[in-house]
Design a protein around this motif. Sequence first.
Motif, PDB file in Angstrom:
ATOM      1  N   ASP A  88      27.899  34.839  28.590  1.00  0.00           N
ATOM      2  CA  ASP A  88      27.454  34.670  29.984  1.00  0.00           C
ATOM      3  C   ASP A  88      28.381  35.418  30.936  1.00  0.00           C
ATOM      4  O   ASP A  88      27.920  36.093  31.879  1.00  0.00           O
ATOM      5  CB  ASP A  88      27.421  33.177  30.344  1.00  0.00           C
ATOM      6  CG  ASP A  88      26.218  32.467  29.736  1.00  0.00           C
ATOM      7  OD1 ASP A  88      25.237  33.174  29.396  1.00  0.00           O
ATOM      8  OD2 ASP A  88      26.261  31.232  29.592  1.00  0.00           O
ATOM      9  N   ASP A  89      29.701  35.290  30.693  1.00  0.00           N
ATOM     10  CA  ASP A  89      30.652  36.001  31.557  1.00  0.00           C
ATOM     11  C   ASP A  89      30.517  37.511  31.397  1.00  0.00           C
ATOM     12  O   ASP A  89      30.609  38.267  32.375  1.00  0.00           O
ATOM     13  CB  ASP A  89      32.081  35.577  31.222  1.00  0.00           C
ATOM     14  CG  ASP A  89      32.413  34.187  31.754  1.00  0.00           C
ATOM     15  OD1 ASP A  89      31.625  33.681  32.585  1.00  0.00           O
ATOM     16  OD2 ASP A  89      33.446  33.619  31.344  1.00  0.00           O
TER      17      ASP A  89
ATOM     18  N   LYS B 139      27.564  38.549  33.350  1.00  0.00           N
ATOM     19  CA  LYS B 139      27.860  38.533  34.798  1.00  0.00           C
ATOM     20  C   LYS B 139      28.638  39.786  35.201  1.00  0.00           C
ATOM     21  O   LYS B 139      28.362  40.388  36.247  1.00  0.00           O
ATOM     22  CB  LYS B 139      28.653  37.280  35.138  1.00  0.00           C
ATOM     23  CG  LYS B 139      27.826  36.006  35.127  1.00  0.00           C
ATOM     24  CD  LYS B 139      28.697  34.792  35.401  1.00  0.00           C
ATOM     25  CE  LYS B 139      27.855  33.503  35.318  1.00  0.00           C
ATOM     26  NZ  LYS B 139      28.677  32.288  35.498  1.00  0.00           N
TER      27      LYS B 139
ATOM     28  N   GLY C  60      25.005  32.936  44.425  1.00  0.00           N
ATOM     29  CA  GLY C  60      25.499  32.918  43.049  1.00  0.00           C
ATOM     30  C   GLY C  60      26.857  33.565  42.903  1.00  0.00           C
ATOM     31  O   GLY C  60      27.711  33.105  42.131  1.00  0.00           O
ATOM     32  N   HIS C  61      27.113  34.650  43.662  1.00  0.00           N
ATOM     33  CA  HIS C  61      28.395  35.333  43.610  1.00  0.00           C
ATOM     34  C   HIS C  61      29.508  34.456  44.178  1.00  0.00           C
ATOM     35  O   HIS C  61      30.610  34.395  43.621  1.00  0.00           O
ATOM     36  CB  HIS C  61      28.329  36.657  44.375  1.00  0.00           C
ATOM     37  CG  HIS C  61      27.496  37.685  43.688  1.00  0.00           C
ATOM     38  ND1 HIS C  61      27.023  38.814  44.323  1.00  0.00           N
ATOM     39  CD2 HIS C  61      27.026  37.767  42.411  1.00  0.00           C
ATOM     40  CE1 HIS C  61      26.309  39.543  43.471  1.00  0.00           C
ATOM     41  NE2 HIS C  61      26.305  38.918  42.299  1.00  0.00           N
TER      42      HIS C  61
ATOM     43  N   TYR D 175      29.470  31.200  44.311  1.00  0.00           N
ATOM     44  CA  TYR D 175      29.655  30.085  43.369  1.00  0.00           C
ATOM     45  C   TYR D 175      30.520  30.532  42.189  1.00  0.00           C
ATOM     46  O   TYR D 175      31.466  29.835  41.802  1.00  0.00           O
ATOM     47  CB  TYR D 175      28.297  29.594  42.870  1.00  0.00           C
ATOM     48  CG  TYR D 175      28.405  28.489  41.837  1.00  0.00           C
ATOM     49  CD1 TYR D 175      28.579  27.159  42.216  1.00  0.00           C
ATOM     50  CD2 TYR D 175      28.354  28.788  40.467  1.00  0.00           C
ATOM     51  CE1 TYR D 175      28.702  26.144  41.262  1.00  0.00           C
ATOM     52  CE2 TYR D 175      28.473  27.793  39.506  1.00  0.00           C
ATOM     53  CZ  TYR D 175      28.645  26.469  39.913  1.00  0.00           C
ATOM     54  OH  TYR D 175      28.784  25.482  38.959  1.00  0.00           O
ATOM     55  N   ASP D 176      30.230  31.707  41.610  1.00  0.00           N
ATOM     56  CA  ASP D 176      31.023  32.195  40.481  1.00  0.00           C
ATOM     57  C   ASP D 176      32.476  32.419  40.873  1.00  0.00           C
ATOM     58  O   ASP D 176      33.400  32.141  40.105  1.00  0.00           O
ATOM     59  CB  ASP D 176      30.423  33.496  39.946  1.00  0.00           C
ATOM     60  CG  ASP D 176      29.104  33.271  39.214  1.00  0.00           C
ATOM     61  OD1 ASP D 176      28.883  32.152  38.736  1.00  0.00           O
ATOM     62  OD2 ASP D 176      28.308  34.234  39.124  1.00  0.00           O
TER      63      ASP D 176
ATOM     64  N   LYS E 285      34.098  28.882  41.396  1.00  0.00           N
ATOM     65  CA  LYS E 285      34.150  28.169  40.111  1.00  0.00           C
ATOM     66  C   LYS E 285      35.246  28.732  39.218  1.00  0.00           C
ATOM     67  O   LYS E 285      36.030  27.987  38.609  1.00  0.00           O
ATOM     68  CB  LYS E 285      32.800  28.273  39.409  1.00  0.00           C
ATOM     69  CG  LYS E 285      32.767  27.613  38.010  1.00  0.00           C
ATOM     70  CD  LYS E 285      31.398  27.740  37.401  1.00  0.00           C
ATOM     71  CE  LYS E 285      31.392  27.161  35.979  1.00  0.00           C
ATOM     72  NZ  LYS E 285      32.245  27.907  35.063  1.00  0.00           N
ATOM     73  N   ASN E 286      35.332  30.066  39.106  1.00  0.00           N
ATOM     74  CA  ASN E 286      36.333  30.658  38.227  1.00  0.00           C
ATOM     75  C   ASN E 286      37.749  30.410  38.726  1.00  0.00           C
ATOM     76  O   ASN E 286      38.666  30.184  37.924  1.00  0.00           O
ATOM     77  CB  ASN E 286      36.082  32.165  38.080  1.00  0.00           C
ATOM     78  CG  ASN E 286      34.986  32.479  37.076  1.00  0.00           C
ATOM     79  OD1 ASN E 286      35.142  32.255  35.885  1.00  0.00           O
ATOM     80  ND2 ASN E 286      33.854  32.962  37.567  1.00  0.00           N
TER      81      ASN E 286
ATOM     82  N   GLY F  56      37.247  35.225  33.492  1.00  0.00           N
ATOM     83  CA  GLY F  56      37.003  34.563  34.779  1.00  0.00           C
ATOM     84  C   GLY F  56      37.597  35.299  35.963  1.00  0.00           C
ATOM     85  O   GLY F  56      36.911  35.558  36.955  1.00  0.00           O
TER      86      GLY F  56
ATOM     87  N   ILE G  73      35.899  38.547  36.724  1.00  0.00           N
ATOM     88  CA  ILE G  73      34.671  38.349  37.507  1.00  0.00           C
ATOM     89  C   ILE G  73      35.015  38.168  38.974  1.00  0.00           C
ATOM     90  O   ILE G  73      34.362  38.738  39.870  1.00  0.00           O
ATOM     91  CB  ILE G  73      33.891  37.135  36.971  1.00  0.00           C
ATOM     92  CG1 ILE G  73      33.357  37.443  35.559  1.00  0.00           C
ATOM     93  CG2 ILE G  73      32.752  36.750  37.904  1.00  0.00           C
ATOM     94  CD1 ILE G  73      32.728  36.267  34.862  1.00  0.00           C
TER      95      ILE G  73
END
Length: 565
Positions: free
Chosen positions: A397-398, A401, A453-454, A456-457, A460-461, A527, A530
Amino acid sequence: MRKRVFLFTTLIVLAGLLCFFFVSIYITQEGYLNIAKDTVMETARICANLYSDETDAASFVKAGGDVRITIISSEGNLIADSRPIDISAVENHLDRPEVQAALNDAPEAHVRRSGTLGVDFVYYALKQSSGAGYVFIRAAVPVAKVGGYLSQSLPLLILVTVAIALLSLVLSRSLIRRIVKPFESVERRLGLLLGGEYSAQPVARSYEEIDAVAQDIEDIAQLLQSSFASMREEKSKADYILNNISDGIFIVDESKNISLVNSAALTVFDVTPEIAGKNVSYLSYDETLIAAVDDCVARGKSSLFELALGGKIYLVTVKRLPGTEFTMVVLSDISDGRENEKRREDFFANASHELKTPLTAIKGFNELTAINNKDERVGKYIESITRETDRMLALIDDMLKLSELENTRGLNSVPVSLAGVAGEVCDTLSVAISGKSITVNSSGDALVSAEPGHVYDLVKNLVENAVRYSDQGGSVSIKIESEKKGAALYVIDDGIGISPGEQTRIFERFYRVEKSRSQRSGGTGLGLSIVKHICATYGWELSLKSKLGVGTEVKVAFGRSERIS
């Protein structure tokens, strides 16, 4: 040079000789005049000594020969004169200056015009006793006679003057040739030096002072020759290097005229070397390139951008050469790099998709196995498969992304609340947070323009990384600040910290500060990569402060934002 010096010297010599000539005439004339004065004075004294009362005046005055003898009475009347004149008609001579001088016992020679004869004479008179009284004995010589003597001397004087002039010109010409010869030799060799054909030779000898100057010039010429040779050698090396590097390079001056262009640049723009010296617009009509060159020439502003030319992609660097008014443009061909990068990204994305499908199937079958399993020993293996499958799926998934971020061309940005995203992240990570008894505090809020979404990522990371590297019972703070200069997000933990040597590498792909802890907690090592790509996509500023054993602070500066009250 020789002609000018000779002409100048000739003029000086002629001027000096003319002065000499006229001064000589004057001195000669004065000399003859003094001789005439001495003659009349001596004749007057002789006549005065010979004169007596018994002397026949008419015969006496004729004994002077060329010298005019005159006897004047004490009353100023002429008694006798050696010149054939009518004595009775002659005016009184008592007022004559030579007579007055003799009367005062201070005889002196005088030059004046004779009123009787109308000719200039040199006169001298003496007072001589005669009977009960006295008379004046006067001697005179015509000035014309002195001029005659001068006329006789004049041809010789002219001849001497001309001879001296010719001799002076010959000697000065020889002297000038000797003086100028070393300088002409140096001048000739300097001309050869400019033409690149210089060869050191002994300096022609003349005079010590001139030789010293000529030798100094010769030494300077040799030094220049050595410098020129070194410069030509260095230029040859520079030209070789410049024309054999793959990057296209050209340099423009402050008037935007091309001062230098190498072979690679000629190939890039498909032009000939004759382009040198012309305006940069002759090289390319590309507006981006011309605008970048204009900005650098006018304001010294450097720029870096990509440019498509002739089916290739070039990375263009435009910057001012330090300490000069010249602007350098470098075009690096990155076509192959871009193609390889695209292939790598495509492989990365395709491989990730291809891996995700079987892993999802494995996970599904493993879950079915877990439901039907009654054997505790098999259950341990099922749990291990589940854990590793989840880690692999998270890694894929990462990777997807990252691939998506690298291939992003357009953004659908909307206002996003940072506080809202932080709340969602904390809910998502609640199991990990509670599992380590970590306290998470969130404060402040701001709106940023981005894809939700960006954002949030990113959050979150950062939070997940802070939780992962915090110790049991630690704390994580999420601070959101909104000011006029822009919004900022701070994620602060009191975990293990990062050593100075690792702080520059933690945003690299698959880099882990503590590999064993990361693997145990399911970290993928992607992470923070990203996070870095998201910040680069939006132009956000990412910075980090950390101290080993104390904790870490990561800051994201978003720029302008809308404040939320």
